[in-house]
Design an enzyme around this catalytic site. Structure first.
Site, PDB file in Angstrom:
ATOM      1  N   LYS A   1       0.853  -1.207   0.000  1.00 47.19           N
ATOM      2  CA  LYS A   1       0.000   0.000   0.000  1.00 47.19           C
ATOM      3  C   LYS A   1       0.873   1.236   0.000  1.00 47.19           C
ATOM      4  O   LYS A   1       2.055   1.185   0.363  1.00 47.19           O
ATOM      5  CB  LYS A   1      -0.933   0.036   1.216  1.00 47.19           C
ATOM      6  CG  LYS A   1      -0.255   0.034   2.600  1.00 47.19           C
ATOM      7  CD  LYS A   1       0.220   1.379   3.118  1.00 47.19           C
ATOM      8  CE  LYS A   1       0.934   1.281   4.453  1.00 47.19           C
ATOM      9  NZ  LYS A   1       1.734   2.405   4.829  1.00 47.19           N
TER      10      LYS A   1
ATOM     11  N   SER B   1       0.258  -6.872   5.127  1.00 48.74           N
ATOM     12  CA  SER B   1      -0.430  -7.491   3.996  1.00 48.74           C
ATOM     13  C   SER B   1      -0.222  -9.008   3.992  1.00 48.74           C
ATOM     14  O   SER B   1      -1.158  -9.774   3.732  1.00 48.74           O
ATOM     15  CB  SER B   1       0.063  -6.876   2.683  1.00 48.74           C
ATOM     16  OG  SER B   1      -0.689  -7.360   1.607  1.00 48.74           O
TER      17      SER B   1
ATOM     18  N   ASP C   1      -2.554  -2.011  10.517  1.00 49.36           N
ATOM     19  CA  ASP C   1      -2.868  -1.908   9.084  1.00 49.36           C
ATOM     20  C   ASP C   1      -3.460  -3.202   8.507  1.00 49.36           C
ATOM     21  O   ASP C   1      -3.825  -3.241   7.328  1.00 49.36           O
ATOM     22  CB  ASP C   1      -1.601  -1.566   8.274  1.00 49.36           C
ATOM     23  CG  ASP C   1      -1.149  -0.130   8.499  1.00 49.36           C
ATOM     24  OD1 ASP C   1      -1.935   0.662   9.030  1.00 49.36           O
ATOM     25  OD2 ASP C   1      -0.002   0.185   8.129  1.00 49.36           O
TER      26      ASP C   1
HETATM   27  P1  ATP Z   1       5.057  -0.967   9.696  1.00 51.18           P
HETATM   28  O1  ATP Z   1       4.676   0.463   9.545  1.00 51.18           O
HETATM   29  O2  ATP Z   1       3.932  -1.846  10.158  1.00 51.18           O
HETATM   30  O3  ATP Z   1       6.351  -1.172  10.458  1.00 51.18           O
HETATM   31  P2  ATP Z   1       6.357  -1.290   7.126  1.00 51.18           P
HETATM   32  O4  ATP Z   1       5.672  -1.433   5.823  1.00 51.18           O
HETATM   33  O5  ATP Z   1       7.154  -0.036   7.308  1.00 51.18           O
HETATM   34  O6  ATP Z   1       5.257  -1.490   8.204  1.00 51.18           O
HETATM   35  P3  ATP Z   1       7.200  -4.065   7.137  1.00 51.18           P
HETATM   36  O7  ATP Z   1       7.854  -4.404   5.838  1.00 51.18           O
HETATM   37  O8  ATP Z   1       5.826  -4.564   7.365  1.00 51.18           O
HETATM   38  O9  ATP Z   1       7.325  -2.503   7.373  1.00 51.18           O
HETATM   39  O10 ATP Z   1       8.202  -4.579   8.288  1.00 51.18           O
HETATM   40  C1  ATP Z   1       8.201  -4.099   9.605  1.00 51.18           C
HETATM   41  C2  ATP Z   1       8.976  -5.075  10.508  1.00 51.18           C
HETATM   42  O11 ATP Z   1       8.192  -6.249  10.682  1.00 51.18           O
HETATM   43  C3  ATP Z   1      10.311  -5.533   9.940  1.00 51.18           C
HETATM   44  O12 ATP Z   1      11.329  -5.032  10.756  1.00 51.18           O
HETATM   45  C4  ATP Z   1      10.269  -7.056   9.949  1.00 51.18           C
HETATM   46  O13 ATP Z   1      11.356  -7.648  10.592  1.00 51.18           O
HETATM   47  C5  ATP Z   1       8.994  -7.444  10.694  1.00 51.18           C
HETATM   48  N1  ATP Z   1       8.227  -8.514   9.993  1.00 51.18           N
HETATM   49  C6  ATP Z   1       7.602  -9.560  10.561  1.00 51.18           C
HETATM   50  N2  ATP Z   1       6.967 -10.307   9.639  1.00 51.18           N
HETATM   51  C7  ATP Z   1       7.168  -9.728   8.445  1.00 51.18           C
HETATM   52  C8  ATP Z   1       6.757 -10.019   7.120  1.00 51.18           C
HETATM   53  N3  ATP Z   1       5.985 -11.070   6.834  1.00 51.18           N
HETATM   54  N4  ATP Z   1       7.137  -9.182   6.151  1.00 51.18           N
HETATM   55  C9  ATP Z   1       7.903  -8.090   6.437  1.00 51.18           C
HETATM   56  N5  ATP Z   1       8.332  -7.775   7.661  1.00 51.18           N
HETATM   57  C10 ATP Z   1       7.967  -8.568   8.674  1.00 51.18           C
END
Ligand code: ATP
Length: 279
Positions: free
Chosen positions: A11, A105, A137
């Site tokens: 997103k 997601s 989210d």
């Molecule tokens: P948020 O704002 O929720 O932190 P984001 O989009 O900035 O979201 P994500 O890619 O969702 O970041 O990753 C956030 C953290 O979640 C990472 O540091 C990662 O180690 C952990 N994590 C746990 N499971 C997952 C997954 N399936 N995919 C990505 N990251 C994950």
């Protein structure tokens, strides 16, 4: 054994207003959230070996219980009372800790996939309720529409937004969402702004682009502002950081222009660059 394959889309935030800090430490937000066709590939299989297993193999993303997708499968397995096994493999195409909601997601896709595999017949509302306990989210990705998200991001209303092409640029920087909120200085007076529910054109979308978290993340990583300026210079109608960063997107009406710009930027830099369509 039964297997499901699904795509978990990323997103972007067309708008992110932080309204106030709440007594529980979270913040009340007002966001316009848009899914895009940059997706992780997820495969979920039932197995005779009880318990949940997640294999991801991406640096910075845990395998096993640390993965939010593991927690999603475990929650539904416990709810079902079944003694089966669930094997999940995730191919991460969405940059991690990038403001693109990849983990949330993946979590939503696993909730929907396991619901189907175990024939639990939970409604989307029930899955959204379960998802809200795993991440703010997550309900948005079960909602599956462009949304005005309020509260901590879990109160959703559908909005209509014209299709657009986005050039997504990530300068290979992982940003901690918790760090960004800890360093945010709140300003008053946001509540009076009425956010539209209808965006009939790319110009309408660009008119609302704003993100209260930009200042914090750009303060630490000035390259984010340089990418924003670059996208505008090469023809984006608008440009913004998504979520807590570090991804920046530029908005385009035409696919050809978005693809041309993405090609140019990926040749000029070692950033992650992709031209994607809104969903
Ligand atoms: P948020 O704002 O929720 O932190 P984001 O989009 O900035 O979201 P994500 O890619 O969702 O970041 O990753 C956030 C953290 O979640 C990472 O540091 C990662 O180690 C952990 N994590 C746990 N499971 C997952 C997954 N399936 N995919 C990505 N990251 C994950």
């Amino acid at each position: 054994m039964k297997t499901i394959e699904c795509k978990a889309p990323a997103k972007v935030n067309y708008r992110l207003d932080v309204l106030r800090r709440r007594p529980d430490g979270y913040h009340d937000l007002r966001m316009i959230m848009q899914r895009i066709d940059l997706c992780d590939d997820i495969r979920i299989s039932l197995s005779e070996n009880p318990g949940v297993r997640v294999a991801c193999g991406k640096e910075g993303v845990p395998d096993g219980p640390g993965n939010i997708a593991w927690r999603a499968a475990d929650a539904l397995l416990k709810l079902s009372g079944r003694c089966t096994g669930i094997d999940i493999s995730i191919v991460k195409n969405i940059p991690v800790a990038a403001g693109l909601g990849g983990g949330s997601s993946d979590c939503a896709s696993v909730l929907m996939g396991v619901n189907e595999l175990l024939e639990l017949h939970l409604t989307d509302e029930q899955l959204m309720e379960a998802g809200s306990k795993l991440g703010a989210d997550v309900p948005f990705f079960i909602f599956k529409k462009t949304a005005l998200a309020e509260g901590i991001g879990d109160k959703l209303a559908a909005v209509e937004a014209a299709p657009a092409w986005l050039v997504i640029v990530n300068p290979n920087l992982a940003v901690s969402t918790a760090w960004v909120y800890q360093n945010l200085q709140l300003t008053a007076g946001k509540d009076e702004y009425i956010i539209p529910r209808f965006y009939g054109s790319v110009a309408d979308i660009c008119a609302i682009l704003a993100n209260d978290l930009e200042k914090v993340t750009i303060g630490k990583f000035p390259v984010i502002d340089q990418i924003k300026q670059k996208l505008l210079q090469v023809g984006a109608a608008g440009s913004l950081m998504s979520g807590s960063g570090s991804t920046v997107f530029g908005v385009f009406a035409e696919e050809a222009n978005a693809r041309k710009v993405a090609e140019k930027l990926s040749l000029e830099s070692d950033w992650f660059v992709a031209a994607v369509k809104t969903l």
